[in-house]
Structure formats: structure tokens, C-alpha cells
Design a protein around this motif. Structure first.
Motif, PDB file in Angstrom:
ATOM      1  N   ALA A  66       0.822  -1.212   0.000  1.00  0.00           N
ATOM      2  CA  ALA A  66       0.000   0.000   0.000  1.00  0.00           C
ATOM      3  C   ALA A  66       0.854   1.260   0.000  1.00  0.00           C
ATOM      4  O   ALA A  66       0.408   2.312  -0.475  1.00  0.00           O
ATOM      5  N   ASP A  67       2.080   1.192   0.522  1.00  0.00           N
ATOM      6  CA  ASP A  67       2.944   2.372   0.587  1.00  0.00           C
ATOM      7  C   ASP A  67       3.922   2.436  -0.581  1.00  0.00           C
ATOM      8  O   ASP A  67       4.878   3.203  -0.547  1.00  0.00           O
ATOM      9  N   HIS A  69       2.890  -8.048  -1.333  1.00  0.00           N
ATOM     10  CA  HIS A  69       2.840  -7.030  -2.394  1.00  0.00           C
ATOM     11  C   HIS A  69       1.751  -7.411  -3.400  1.00  0.00           C
ATOM     12  O   HIS A  69       2.041  -7.749  -4.545  1.00  0.00           O
ATOM     13  N   PRO A  70       0.473  -7.330  -2.990  1.00  0.00           N
ATOM     14  CA  PRO A  70      -0.615  -7.804  -3.847  1.00  0.00           C
ATOM     15  C   PRO A  70      -1.227  -6.740  -4.753  1.00  0.00           C
ATOM     16  O   PRO A  70      -2.230  -6.983  -5.406  1.00  0.00           O
ATOM     17  N   ARG A  71      -0.628  -5.556  -4.797  1.00  0.00           N
ATOM     18  CA  ARG A  71      -1.177  -4.452  -5.577  1.00  0.00           C
ATOM     19  C   ARG A  71      -0.347  -4.233  -6.844  1.00  0.00           C
ATOM     20  O   ARG A  71       0.850  -4.544  -6.871  1.00  0.00           O
ATOM     21  N   LEU A  72      -0.987  -3.657  -7.847  1.00  0.00           N
ATOM     22  CA  LEU A  72      -0.309  -3.427  -9.115  1.00  0.00           C
ATOM     23  C   LEU A  72      -0.608  -2.019  -9.620  1.00  0.00           C
ATOM     24  O   LEU A  72      -1.759  -1.594  -9.649  1.00  0.00           O
ATOM     25  N   SER A  73       0.456  -1.304  -9.993  1.00  0.00           N
ATOM     26  CA  SER A  73       0.308   0.031 -10.582  1.00  0.00           C
ATOM     27  C   SER A  73       1.141   0.099 -11.859  1.00  0.00           C
ATOM     28  O   SER A  73       2.292  -0.353 -11.873  1.00  0.00           O
ATOM     29  N   LEU A  74       0.542   0.671 -12.917  1.00  0.00           N
ATOM     30  CA  LEU A  74       1.191   0.762 -14.221  1.00  0.00           C
ATOM     31  C   LEU A  74       0.863   2.115 -14.839  1.00  0.00           C
ATOM     32  O   LEU A  74      -0.230   2.659 -14.625  1.00  0.00           O
ATOM     33  N   VAL A  75       1.798   2.657 -15.627  1.00  0.00           N
ATOM     34  CA  VAL A  75       1.576   3.935 -16.294  1.00  0.00           C
ATOM     35  C   VAL A  75       2.162   3.890 -17.696  1.00  0.00           C
ATOM     36  O   VAL A  75       3.109   3.129 -17.979  1.00  0.00           O
ATOM     37  N   THR A  76       1.622   4.726 -18.589  1.00  0.00           N
ATOM     38  CA  THR A  76       2.155   4.895 -19.932  1.00  0.00           C
ATOM     39  C   THR A  76       1.708   6.245 -20.478  1.00  0.00           C
ATOM     40  O   THR A  76       0.561   6.658 -20.268  1.00  0.00           O
ATOM     41  N   MET A  77       2.614   6.945 -21.150  1.00  0.00           N
ATOM     42  CA  MET A  77       2.318   8.268 -21.688  1.00  0.00           C
ATOM     43  C   MET A  77       1.332   8.198 -22.851  1.00  0.00           C
ATOM     44  O   MET A  77       1.425   7.325 -23.715  1.00  0.00           O
ATOM     45  N   ILE A  78       0.388   9.118 -22.891  1.00  0.00           N
ATOM     46  CA  ILE A  78      -0.449   9.343 -24.063  1.00  0.00           C
ATOM     47  C   ILE A  78       0.379  10.223 -25.000  1.00  0.00           C
ATOM     48  O   ILE A  78       0.740  11.354 -24.641  1.00  0.00           O
ATOM     49  N   GLU A  90      -4.195  -1.285  -8.125  1.00  0.00           N
ATOM     50  CA  GLU A  90      -5.198  -2.348  -8.248  1.00  0.00           C
ATOM     51  C   GLU A  90      -4.804  -3.540  -7.375  1.00  0.00           C
ATOM     52  O   GLU A  90      -3.730  -4.124  -7.533  1.00  0.00           O
ATOM     53  N   THR A  91      -5.670  -3.908  -6.422  1.00  0.00           N
ATOM     54  CA  THR A  91      -5.411  -5.045  -5.551  1.00  0.00           C
ATOM     55  C   THR A  91      -5.921  -6.317  -6.206  1.00  0.00           C
ATOM     56  O   THR A  91      -7.069  -6.388  -6.619  1.00  0.00           O
ATOM     57  N   LEU A  92      -5.064  -7.346  -6.263  1.00  0.00           N
ATOM     58  CA  LEU A  92      -5.431  -8.578  -6.951  1.00  0.00           C
ATOM     59  C   LEU A  92      -5.762  -9.720  -5.990  1.00  0.00           C
ATOM     60  O   LEU A  92      -5.778 -10.885  -6.389  1.00  0.00           O
ATOM     61  N   LEU A 134      -9.097 -13.449 -13.034  1.00  0.00           N
ATOM     62  CA  LEU A 134      -9.186 -12.576 -14.200  1.00  0.00           C
ATOM     63  C   LEU A 134      -9.844 -11.268 -13.801  1.00  0.00           C
ATOM     64  O   LEU A 134     -10.817 -11.256 -13.042  1.00  0.00           O
ATOM     65  N   ARG A 135      -9.300 -10.178 -14.312  1.00  0.00           N
ATOM     66  CA  ARG A 135      -9.922  -8.877 -14.051  1.00  0.00           C
ATOM     67  C   ARG A 135      -9.659  -7.945 -15.224  1.00  0.00           C
ATOM     68  O   ARG A 135      -8.572  -7.929 -15.799  1.00  0.00           O
ATOM     69  N   ARG A 136     -10.680  -7.165 -15.581  1.00  0.00           N
ATOM     70  CA  ARG A 136     -10.558  -6.114 -16.588  1.00  0.00           C
ATOM     71  C   ARG A 136     -10.756  -4.764 -15.907  1.00  0.00           C
ATOM     72  O   ARG A 136     -11.720  -4.577 -15.157  1.00  0.00           O
ATOM     73  N   VAL A 137      -9.848  -3.827 -16.185  1.00  0.00           N
ATOM     74  CA  VAL A 137      -9.910  -2.508 -15.566  1.00  0.00           C
ATOM     75  C   VAL A 137      -9.770  -1.449 -16.657  1.00  0.00           C
ATOM     76  O   VAL A 137      -8.871  -1.538 -17.506  1.00  0.00           O
TER      77      VAL A 137
END
Length: 229
Positions: free
Chosen positions: A72-73, A137-146, A159-161, A171-174
Motif C-alpha cells: 500500500a505504501d 505485495h498484492p497491488r499493481l500500478s502501471l503507467v504509460t504516456m499518451i 489495483e489489488t489482486l 481474471l480482471r478487466r480494468v
């Protein structure tokens, strides 16, 4: 039967019933099984196009997706707070060097676990990679430039899995939503650099649809998260 023996008999019966009840409760509520690490396939399905959003620019693409599994941190950014240098450089230039260093620092502190970094993709388009998570470490964060854009990006934000039972989701769609990094004031995709001084904060970005009066169009894509191990 003497009264003292009668009382002892009643206490024995009550104690036995209480013990049975306690055992029954224990059987009905077994401890949750411990979970091991999980491997996920992460697919970014970019759907941003002239059919979905107004002012679709020539050469539209997304920079290399980058992110991490974390606690979370271990967040890469927070909406409503200033962007880090890594987020600024990713959002303005598609340059992940500083953000990669920031993620490595999170790993060294124990706040992040594994890193994912993909490749540049045109939009519409699809890119996939894998990343490992664990119970800590069950969370996931991702980024990409437009791209092109002043300082705009899409993200999978914290996103917590783990599901409600503490088990890995299959399976999850976000939805891939857009953000403004708050570091460049350019109003259009191809506007010249206009540094925001002082810098603002990361905030959700409203991109109008191709048609209609809604202030915000559909998501720019989808994050598909599939557990494969």
C-alpha cells in the motif's frame, strides 16, 4: 442422589456442551489458507482512436508501459498530489529512466516487489507482459504516456489482486483512464511545451468523445489481468 453430586453432574453436562459448541465453531471457521506468489499476464489493450475521441492526433501511440507490484505504501503516484520526477518525465517525454530509478528505490525499501516494463505501441494496439506478486505485495500500478500530449498518461492505479477471501483473482478487466501530470499547461495533444509553474497535482483528465456532449469519452483502453500461475 446428594445435592452436591447433582450439581456436579449439571456442571459436567454444561461444560461438555460448551466444549462441543466451541469445537463446532472451530470447524465452521477454519483458518484461511496461506497464499503463495502469483504470476499475472498483463495486457494493455489500447482502443484510443478517431472513432472514440475527438482531436485524435497523427502518430498516436503510448510509451513503454512501466510499473510494479507493491504494498500500500509503494504507489507510483497519487491523484491530488504532485507528480514525482519519474512520473513527470514519463508523462511529458515517455522517458522511464527516472521512474525506473524510483521503482528500484521502492524495491530496496521493501515497498515494491517486481517491475514490469513493456514496449511502445501504436493506438489502437495491444501489448502484453508478465509480472509476479506475492502476499506482501498484492497491488499493481502501471503507467504509460499518451503520445503526443503535453503531460498526459493512462494508468492502472493501485489495483489489488486479492479477492474478499484473501485469494488471488483469476481474471480482471480494468478501464485505462487518463490523467494529467500537472506539469505542463498545453491545452491540446500537439501544443508546444508550456511548463506549469508552480507545478500542479496529478488529476483525472477529461478527453471529449468523437461525438456527443459528454465531457469525457470512453476509456482509452483496458488493462486485462490474467493469473497464469
Amino acid at each position: 442422589m446428594p445435592r452436591s453430586l447433582h450439581r456436579l453432574g449439571l456442571w459436567a453436562v454444561l461444560f461438555g456442551l460448551a466444549a462441543c459448541s466451541k469445537n463446532a465453531d472451530s470447524e465452521e471457521q477454519p483458518p484461511a489458507p496461506a497464499i503463495g506468489p502469483a504470476l499475472y499476464r498483463v495486457t494493455f489493450e489500447a482502443t484510443w482512436s478517431a472513432d472514440t475521441h475527438a482531436n485524435f492526433p497523427a502518430g498516436a501511440h503510448f510509451s513503454s508501459v512501466i510499473g510494479a507490484s507493491h504494498r500500500a505504501d509503494g504507489l507510483l503516484f497519487r491523484s491530488g498530489q504532485p507528480a514525482s520526477t519519474g512520473i513527470k518525465n514519463m508523462a511529458e517525454r515517455g522517458n522511464n529512466t527516472a521512474l525506473r530509478t524510483e521503482i528500484m528505490a521502492l524495491q530496496s525499501s521493501g515497498a515494491a516487489f517486481r517491475t514490469l516494463e513493456g514496449r511502445v505501441i501504436n493506438s489502437p494496439g495491444t501489448v502484453a507482459d508478465t509480472i509476479r506478486l506475492d502476499a506482501a505485495h498484492p497491488r499493481l500500478s502501471l503507467v504509460t504516456m499518451i503520445a503526443p500530449s503535453p503531460d498526459w498518461f493512462v494508468a492502472l492505479e493501485d489495483e489489488t489482486l486479492l479477492d474478499a477471501d484473501g485469494q488471488w483473482v483469476a481474471l480482471r478487466r480494468v478501464s485505462a483512464r487518463a490523467y494529467d501530470a500537472g506539469t505542463d499547461s498545453g491545452p491540446t495533444f500537439t501544443a508546444p511545451d508550456q511548463a506549469t509553474l508552480p507545478a500542479g497535482v496529478v488529476a483525472p483528465l477529461l478527453l471529449p468523445p468523437t461525438s456527443g456532449s459528454a465531457p469525457d469519452g470512453p476509456p482509452l483502453g483496458t488493462w486485462l489481468l490474467e493469473r497464469i500461475k
